[in-house]
Design a protein around this motif. Structure first.
Motif, PDB file in Angstrom:
ATOM      1  N   THR A 134      26.318  40.922  33.746  1.00  0.00           N
ATOM      2  CA  THR A 134      26.396  42.255  34.346  1.00  0.00           C
ATOM      3  C   THR A 134      26.254  42.173  35.855  1.00  0.00           C
ATOM      4  O   THR A 134      26.932  42.909  36.593  1.00  0.00           O
ATOM      5  CB  THR A 134      25.294  43.160  33.773  1.00  0.00           C
ATOM      6  OG1 THR A 134      25.371  43.151  32.354  1.00  0.00           O
ATOM      7  CG2 THR A 134      25.448  44.589  34.268  1.00  0.00           C
ATOM      8  N   TYR A 150      25.069  49.752  36.509  1.00  0.00           N
ATOM      9  CA  TYR A 150      25.475  48.670  35.610  1.00  0.00           C
ATOM     10  C   TYR A 150      24.263  48.064  34.894  1.00  0.00           C
ATOM     11  O   TYR A 150      24.266  47.885  33.671  1.00  0.00           O
ATOM     12  CB  TYR A 150      26.195  47.572  36.408  1.00  0.00           C
ATOM     13  CG  TYR A 150      27.701  47.720  36.461  1.00  0.00           C
ATOM     14  CD1 TYR A 150      28.506  47.198  35.447  1.00  0.00           C
ATOM     15  CD2 TYR A 150      28.332  48.364  37.517  1.00  0.00           C
ATOM     16  CE1 TYR A 150      29.886  47.325  35.492  1.00  0.00           C
ATOM     17  CE2 TYR A 150      29.704  48.497  37.571  1.00  0.00           C
ATOM     18  CZ  TYR A 150      30.480  47.971  36.555  1.00  0.00           C
ATOM     19  OH  TYR A 150      31.840  48.098  36.598  1.00  0.00           O
ATOM     20  N   THR A 185      26.687  42.923  49.708  1.00  0.00           N
ATOM     21  CA  THR A 185      26.606  42.641  48.271  1.00  0.00           C
ATOM     22  C   THR A 185      25.241  42.073  47.901  1.00  0.00           C
ATOM     23  O   THR A 185      24.643  42.468  46.893  1.00  0.00           O
ATOM     24  CB  THR A 185      27.712  41.655  47.848  1.00  0.00           C
ATOM     25  OG1 THR A 185      28.998  42.215  48.144  1.00  0.00           O
ATOM     26  CG2 THR A 185      27.629  41.360  46.357  1.00  0.00           C
ATOM     27  N   SER A 238      28.996  43.602  38.512  1.00  0.00           N
ATOM     28  CA  SER A 238      28.638  44.578  39.548  1.00  0.00           C
ATOM     29  C   SER A 238      28.822  43.989  40.941  1.00  0.00           C
ATOM     30  O   SER A 238      29.207  44.694  41.875  1.00  0.00           O
ATOM     31  CB  SER A 238      27.193  45.049  39.356  1.00  0.00           C
ATOM     32  OG  SER A 238      26.298  43.965  39.390  1.00  0.00           O
ATOM     33  N   LEU A 269      32.443  44.369  41.898  1.00  0.00           N
ATOM     34  CA  LEU A 269      32.768  45.746  42.263  1.00  0.00           C
ATOM     35  C   LEU A 269      32.223  46.084  43.648  1.00  0.00           C
ATOM     36  O   LEU A 269      32.940  46.669  44.478  1.00  0.00           O
ATOM     37  CB  LEU A 269      32.186  46.703  41.224  1.00  0.00           C
ATOM     38  CG  LEU A 269      32.411  48.198  41.471  1.00  0.00           C
ATOM     39  CD1 LEU A 269      33.901  48.511  41.567  1.00  0.00           C
ATOM     40  CD2 LEU A 269      31.766  49.031  40.373  1.00  0.00           C
ATOM     41  N   VAL A 270      30.982  45.700  43.916  1.00  0.00           N
ATOM     42  CA  VAL A 270      30.374  45.988  45.216  1.00  0.00           C
ATOM     43  C   VAL A 270      31.112  45.260  46.326  1.00  0.00           C
ATOM     44  O   VAL A 270      31.432  45.843  47.374  1.00  0.00           O
ATOM     45  CB  VAL A 270      28.882  45.585  45.216  1.00  0.00           C
ATOM     46  CG1 VAL A 270      28.308  45.639  46.629  1.00  0.00           C
ATOM     47  CG2 VAL A 270      28.086  46.500  44.296  1.00  0.00           C
ATOM     48  N   SER A 294      25.881  57.236  45.622  1.00  0.00           N
ATOM     49  CA  SER A 294      26.933  56.246  45.406  1.00  0.00           C
ATOM     50  C   SER A 294      28.325  56.845  45.386  1.00  0.00           C
ATOM     51  O   SER A 294      29.302  56.183  45.731  1.00  0.00           O
ATOM     52  CB  SER A 294      26.705  55.506  44.081  1.00  0.00           C
ATOM     53  OG  SER A 294      26.951  56.367  42.987  1.00  0.00           O
ATOM     54  N   THR A 300      24.978  55.577  32.793  1.00  0.00           N
ATOM     55  CA  THR A 300      25.135  54.143  33.018  1.00  0.00           C
ATOM     56  C   THR A 300      26.613  53.820  33.106  1.00  0.00           C
ATOM     57  O   THR A 300      27.473  54.631  32.764  1.00  0.00           O
ATOM     58  CB  THR A 300      24.516  53.324  31.877  1.00  0.00           C
ATOM     59  OG1 THR A 300      25.153  53.691  30.648  1.00  0.00           O
ATOM     60  CG2 THR A 300      23.034  53.583  31.763  1.00  0.00           C
ATOM     61  N   LEU A 331      25.646  51.410  42.385  1.00  0.00           N
ATOM     62  CA  LEU A 331      26.590  50.884  41.394  1.00  0.00           C
ATOM     63  C   LEU A 331      25.949  49.740  40.613  1.00  0.00           C
ATOM     64  O   LEU A 331      26.114  49.636  39.393  1.00  0.00           O
ATOM     65  CB  LEU A 331      27.868  50.401  42.092  1.00  0.00           C
ATOM     66  CG  LEU A 331      28.686  51.466  42.818  1.00  0.00           C
ATOM     67  CD1 LEU A 331      29.877  50.840  43.521  1.00  0.00           C
ATOM     68  CD2 LEU A 331      29.156  52.539  41.834  1.00  0.00           C
ATOM     69  N   VAL A 332      25.218  48.878  41.323  1.00  0.00           N
ATOM     70  CA  VAL A 332      24.491  47.794  40.660  1.00  0.00           C
ATOM     71  C   VAL A 332      23.434  48.385  39.730  1.00  0.00           C
ATOM     72  O   VAL A 332      23.272  47.946  38.577  1.00  0.00           O
ATOM     73  CB  VAL A 332      23.822  46.871  41.700  1.00  0.00           C
ATOM     74  CG1 VAL A 332      23.060  45.745  41.002  1.00  0.00           C
ATOM     75  CG2 VAL A 332      24.860  46.299  42.656  1.00  0.00           C
ATOM     76  N   LEU A 348      22.686  44.016  45.462  1.00  0.00           N
ATOM     77  CA  LEU A 348      22.201  43.403  44.224  1.00  0.00           C
ATOM     78  C   LEU A 348      20.680  43.394  44.182  1.00  0.00           C
ATOM     79  O   LEU A 348      20.072  43.661  43.143  1.00  0.00           O
ATOM     80  CB  LEU A 348      22.733  41.976  44.100  1.00  0.00           C
ATOM     81  CG  LEU A 348      24.226  41.813  43.805  1.00  0.00           C
ATOM     82  CD1 LEU A 348      24.619  40.343  43.864  1.00  0.00           C
ATOM     83  CD2 LEU A 348      24.583  42.394  42.449  1.00  0.00           C
TER      84      LEU A 348
END
Length: 553
Positions: A200, A162, A72, A204, A207-208, A105, A552, A158-159, A76
């Motif tokens: 945000t 977002y 994570t 994210s 989710l990650v 992804s 997005t 994914l980050v 990020l």
């Protein structure tokens, strides 16, 4: 009379949705809870005691936290840096790179693990080159470092997605004001931009983390001795030797508690940082000098190439000749011929089953989002909350819950025996991927003023007619973007499908996983390429329908 009819319509839809969630979400979770704490009608906590009293079991949980937290953090870091450069600077190939990032992804994580084994495994092509040409020691891709590498390159997009959307909500005047006060470059990023992105980033990060924490395919393939919690759950439930359904159910409950706790913590922290942004003057990318341009291209293209390289190498290997289970010199389409010959039904199922599930997702998401925004009350709030549970519950846990609840065999409840059918696959996919479309639809609906609907009704339009002819079309962008995300995650789903499938309902991800385990790398590569192509077509179709060159979350 009309008022009562309108009231009955929304009440009926609320009731149907609630009963559906009770039957296919609450009941399965309650069932595995009962299996974990009751034996012959007597309450006990023996399974939980066994887990926490043995270091072998508990260490798997710690291992999952370690890889998830580290993955994570790096996700990020990479996602934020790329989103910043994409939003702030002008350079060529943005749309192309964005599609590549999406592809990186959206493929199943275990496919990335299998690809990295082909590249950096003990007999990997890169490993052999480095050892023979440069005399470097053998690379160890297995274990903790390998899992973190795969998760990071799989999940940082994914980050990026977002944050790419969040950057569009930042007003350029805020950045100009900061610059006029002497805050530039790195200083401005940490003092101004990063605080604006915090909500945000937290969303994210959740989710990650949950994607990394719940994945079992990657640790199963590349972890070797480094066992994680999802692998333990899967092996305890599915193993014919030493498998224990009651113990697996206890592990599933622990996973649910952990996921729910993390979700509530994230929601609490996010609430402390929540605020709204409305960009009247969105950030405009600017050109940079030659020196910075070289660094920018090197970093952006380098990271994206590293993330996409496993898929590119898989595509390449899918055209190589094979002799048995080994690649040999020369090129051939035999892997595709064998894939369609042996796995044609799996390819068809990958389109058929998710498509039916997607129809259900869109229908339910439209009604749930409307009830959650326009008909907000205690009952609809419960429905909205229930819809988010599959977002955080690991797929393996949901698979165990479905089998335990809808199976007439050993360990099953015998109620609504649908295990082994396509129906249970459709329902599991719909329940698990519905939150994506709901969240996107809710966000879209919240931007539509109720006065528009009120104006239509004042002109004689019924509330139901207004809903279908005015509200739903105006929500279309949110519905489509959520649906495409649900669709792409459905066709790459493994953790639930690996437990629920049979020979008639096997999908491509299940087929790829089983072929990798058997060592049929040519067929696995061909199926992975077909899955990647299906993902690309889906994304291009989304961009065409939505008339957007940007993607997005």
């Amino acid at each position: 009379m009309n008022e009562r009819r309108r009231f009955n319509i929304w009440t009926a839809s609320s009731f149907i949705i609630f009963i559906t969630y009770v039957l296919f979400l609450v009941y399965p979770i309650v069932t595995i809870l009962g299996q974990a704490v009751f034996e012959e009608g007597k309450f006990h906590l023996n399974n939980f005691t066994a887990f926490f009293s043995k270091s072998y079991y508990f260490s798997t949980l710690l291992n999952s936290f370690k890889v998830s937290i580290v993955a994570t953090f790096f996700s990020l870091l990479l996602g934020t840096v790329l989103a910043y450069f994409f939003s702030m600077y002008h350079f060529k190939g943005k749309k192309f790179l964005q599609i590549l990032i999406i592809i990186a992804s959206m493929s199943a994580p275990f496919v990335g693990a299998y690809s990295w084994i082909l590249l950096l495994g003990r007999n990997g092509v890169v490993t052999k080159f480095l050892m023979k040409s440069l005399g470097l020691p053998q690379i160890d891709i297995y274990g903790f470092s390998g899992i973190v590498l795969v998760f990071t390159l799989q999940l940082f997009p994914l980050v990026f997605l977002y944050l790419n959307g969040a950057f569009k909500s930042i007003d350029n005047s805020v950045l100009e004001a900061a610059e006029s006060m002497g805050s530039k470059g790195i200083s401005r990023f940490f003092k101004v931009v990063l605080p604006l992105l915090t909500p945000t980033l937290l969303a994210s990060a959740l989710l990650v983390f949950m994607r990394a924490f719940s994945d079992f395919g990657t640790p199963m393939l590349i972890g070797e001795g480094y066992r994680t919690f999802p692998v333990l759950i899967y092996s305890q439930f599915i193993s014919e030797v030493g498998g224990n359904a009651a113990f697996a159910s206890a592990l599933a409950i622990i996973a649910i508690i952990i996921a729910l706790s993390i979700f509530l913590i994230q929601k609490f922290v996010a609430g402390k940082f929540s605020f709204s942004m409305n960009a009247l003057h969105p950030v405009e990318p600017k050109k940079v000098g030659r020196g910075k341009t070289i660094f920018l291209y090197f970093l952006v293209y380098g990271v994206v190439f590293l993330a996409i390289s496993p898929q590119l190498y898989l595509i390449y290997t899918s055209f190589l000749k094979t002799s048995g289970m080994v690649f040999v010199p020369g090129y051939s389409l035999n892997s595709y011929v064998e894939a369609f010959d042996r796995m044609g039904s799996a390819i068809f199922n990958t389109i058929r089953i998710p498509f039916i599930a997607l129809v259900l997702v869109v229908i339910f998401a439209i009604f749930i989002s409307y009830l959650a925004v326009r008909k907000r009350n205690f009952f609809t709030s419960i429905i909205d909350s229930l819809s988010m549970i599959p977002y955080i519950v690991p797929g393996t846990v949901m698979g165990i819950a479905f089998i335990t609840s809808f199976n007439t065999g050993i360990g099953g409840s015998g109620f609504l025996a649908i295990t082994g059918t396509a129906f249970i696959m459709i329902v599991s996919l719909a329940v698990r991927r519905l939150p994506y479309t709901i969240r996107s639809s809710v966000a879209s609906l919240q931007q539509i003023s109720p006065s528009i609907e009120e104006a239509a009704e004042s002109l004689g339009s019924s509330r139901l007619n207004t809903f279908f002819r005015i509200t739903v079309p105006m929500m279309a962008s949110g519905i489509i973007s959520g649906a495409i995300l649900s669709w792409v995650t459905m066709i790459s789903e493994l953790s639930t499908s690996i437990l629920l499938y049979n020979i008639r309902t096997r999908t491509m991800t299940v087929a790829i996983y089983t072929e990798v385990i058997r060592g049929n790398y040519g067929i696995a590569a061909a199926l992975s390429t077909i899955l990647t192509a299906l993902t690309v077509v889906s994304l291009l179709l989304f961009m065409k329908i939505s008339k957007s060159g940007d993607i997005t979350l």
